[in-house]
Design an enzyme around this catalytic site. Structure first.
Site, PDB file in Angstrom:
ATOM      1  N   THR A   1     -14.476 -21.482-117.279  1.00  0.00           N
ATOM      2  CA  THR A   1     -14.212 -20.362-118.188  1.00  0.00           C
ATOM      3  C   THR A   1     -12.793 -20.403-118.730  1.00  0.00           C
ATOM      4  O   THR A   1     -12.560 -20.098-119.900  1.00  0.00           O
ATOM      5  CB  THR A   1     -14.433 -19.026-117.434  1.00  0.00           C
ATOM      6  OG1 THR A   1     -15.812 -18.902-117.145  1.00  0.00           O
ATOM      7  CG2 THR A   1     -13.987 -17.841-118.256  1.00  0.00           C
TER       8      THR A   1
ATOM      9  N   SER B   1     -18.660 -25.273-114.466  1.00  0.00           N
ATOM     10  CA  SER B   1     -18.723 -25.789-113.091  1.00  0.00           C
ATOM     11  C   SER B   1     -20.128 -25.743-112.501  1.00  0.00           C
ATOM     12  O   SER B   1     -20.380 -26.352-111.464  1.00  0.00           O
ATOM     13  CB  SER B   1     -17.712 -25.101-112.175  1.00  0.00           C
ATOM     14  OG  SER B   1     -18.142 -23.822-111.804  1.00  0.00           O
TER      15      SER B   1
ATOM     16  N   THR C   1     -15.122 -21.163-111.997  1.00  0.00           N
ATOM     17  CA  THR C   1     -15.083 -20.437-110.722  1.00  0.00           C
ATOM     18  C   THR C   1     -16.399 -20.527-109.944  1.00  0.00           C
ATOM     19  O   THR C   1     -16.407 -20.338-108.731  1.00  0.00           O
ATOM     20  CB  THR C   1     -14.755 -18.938-110.941  1.00  0.00           C
ATOM     21  OG1 THR C   1     -15.776 -18.357-111.752  1.00  0.00           O
ATOM     22  CG2 THR C   1     -13.398 -18.762-111.590  1.00  0.00           C
ATOM     23  N   ASP C   2     -17.503 -20.817-110.655  1.00  0.00           N
ATOM     24  CA  ASP C   2     -18.809 -20.707-109.985  1.00  0.00           C
ATOM     25  C   ASP C   2     -18.958 -21.641-108.786  1.00  0.00           C
ATOM     26  O   ASP C   2     -19.531 -21.262-107.770  1.00  0.00           O
ATOM     27  CB  ASP C   2     -19.939 -20.957-111.001  1.00  0.00           C
ATOM     28  CG  ASP C   2     -20.015 -19.850-112.032  1.00  0.00           C
ATOM     29  OD1 ASP C   2     -19.407 -18.783-111.805  1.00  0.00           O
ATOM     30  OD2 ASP C   2     -20.683 -20.039-113.068  1.00  0.00           O
TER      31      ASP C   2
HETATM   32  N1  ASP Z   1     -19.609 -20.566-115.537  1.00  0.00           N
HETATM   33  C1  ASP Z   1     -18.178 -20.697-115.407  1.00  0.00           C
HETATM   34  C2  ASP Z   1     -17.878 -21.937-114.604  1.00  0.00           C
HETATM   35  O1  ASP Z   1     -18.011 -21.918-113.406  1.00  0.00           O
HETATM   36  C3  ASP Z   1     -17.606 -19.493-114.750  1.00  0.00           C
HETATM   37  C4  ASP Z   1     -16.119 -19.489-114.588  1.00  0.00           C
HETATM   38  O2  ASP Z   1     -15.415 -20.458-114.746  1.00  0.00           O
HETATM   39  O3  ASP Z   1     -15.586 -18.385-114.256  1.00  0.00           O
HETATM   40  O4  ASP Z   1     -17.533 -22.932-115.156  1.00  0.00           O
END
Ligand code: ASP
Length: 328
Positions: free
Chosen positions: A12, A54, A85-86
């Site tokens: 993200t 991710s 973050t995932d």
């Molecule tokens: N879907 C995103 C990822 O994990 C979520 C994030 O980065 O907060 O790449």
């Protein structure tokens, strides 16, 4: 002057609106150019490694990140990896096994809102991560929402809030406040890190539900070298339904079974209840104790790349690495 390598992998933090949802589009250099207020005593160079949500990260990408650190290790004082973050907690755990005892900081960060948005946690997280990478914090950690979390202990516990990560069964390593790193804990490190050679990805995870079909467990054992079972409470398996026979069958064929819990805090203790004690006593199932599921999965991949011999797997599994579990 501290020299830091910023390794971008997507997420993200680097995402932009595509018309069909957010997707990574901003490069490592692009992230840096949107950041003001970086300590002038930090010299940042960038490496555009991946541009992935991710959700698309796989173990081969963990190896790519570890390799990137290995190749450039002597040239930098610290490393920042920007990441979605995932699956950030899985990557942090994996890097903790792939790069052990690093005296230099290897800091992972990301954000819940893209760097180009008016309201964003990207800039603070990235600025804090750079500070941490320029500090004397050794080993793999996650910097997020001003907290510094040990790489083997992190879990994403909020899907939207800025405070997305928690340290499970272990205190935060420190905080970053007003541009300063405050360390609460001093971890051990070596003079030089040990880089692991590979991962065995034949590891599966089954989350137990009441009445789950044993066939699902059979399938996972058939297709994996190790199966992690997330059971209930301090741990155990239903006495009806053939689970014990199923596990006995597969352990006799050289597979590894690890019991852990769906409960986030305080870990497993199979010895407490009749539904759990037999598993250890009679079958030789391993248990996660205070380790996170993310760390258990990554540790098994690291161990099974070295050996599949049950006693040796057990020895390595219960040997703490990067404080992933309290010594027993
Ligand atoms: N879907 C995103 C990822 O994990 C979520 C994030 O980065 O907060 O790449």
């Amino acid at each position: 002057m501290k020299k830091i390598l910023l390794i971008a992998t997507g997420g993200t933090i680097a995402s932009e609106e595509t018309g069909e949802g957010l997707a990574p589009g901003i490069t490592a250099a692009g992230l840096l150019s949107r950041l003001s207020g970086v300590d002038p005593a930090i010299d940042v160079e960038t490496w555009e490694l991946l541009a992935l949500d991710s959700t698309n990260i796989r173990p081969e990408h963990w190896l790519m990140i570890a390799n990137c650190v290995r190749e450039t290790f002597n040239a930098y004082d610290g490393f920042v990896v920007t990441h979605g973050t995932d699956t950030l907690a899985y990557t942090a755990a994996a890097l903790s096994y792939l790069i052990q005892g690093s005296p230099k900081p290897i800091v992972l960060t990301g954000a819940q809102r893209p760097i180009g948005f008016d309201s964003t946690d990207s800039k603070e997280n990235l600025r804090d991560a750079l500070l941490c990478a320029a500090s004397d914090m050794p080993g793999v950690s996650i910097v997020f929402d001003h907290k510094i979390i040990l790489g083997t202990r992190a879990k994403k516990t909020r899907s939207k809030s800025f405070s997305a990560f928690e340290s499970i069964n272990y205190p935060d390593l420190g905080v970053i406040r007003d541009g300063k790193v405050h360390r609460f804990i001093r971890q051990d490190c070596a003079d030089r890190p040990t880089f692991a050679g590979g991962l065995n990805t034949a590891v599966s995870l089954m989350k137990l539900i009441p009445g789950a079909d044993r066939g699902a467990l059979d399938y996972l054992f058939e297709h994996s070298d190790a199966v992690v079972i997330e059971s209930f409470g301090v741990g155990g398996l239903p006495e009806a339904g053939g689970y014990f026979d199923c596990i006995r069958h597969w352990l006799e064929r050289g597979k590894i079974a690890v019991l852990t819990t769906q409960v986030e805090n305080e870990g497993s203790d199979l010895s407490v209840y009749h539904v759990g004690s037999r598993l250890k006593r009679e079958l030789g199932v391993l248990e996660a104790y205070d380790m996170t599921t993310e760390a258990v999965v990554a540790k098994l991949m690291w161990i099974l790349a070295q050996t599949k011999t049950a006693p040796e797997v057990e020895r390595l599994f219960y040997t703490p690495v990067a404080m992933d579990m309290f010594p027993r």
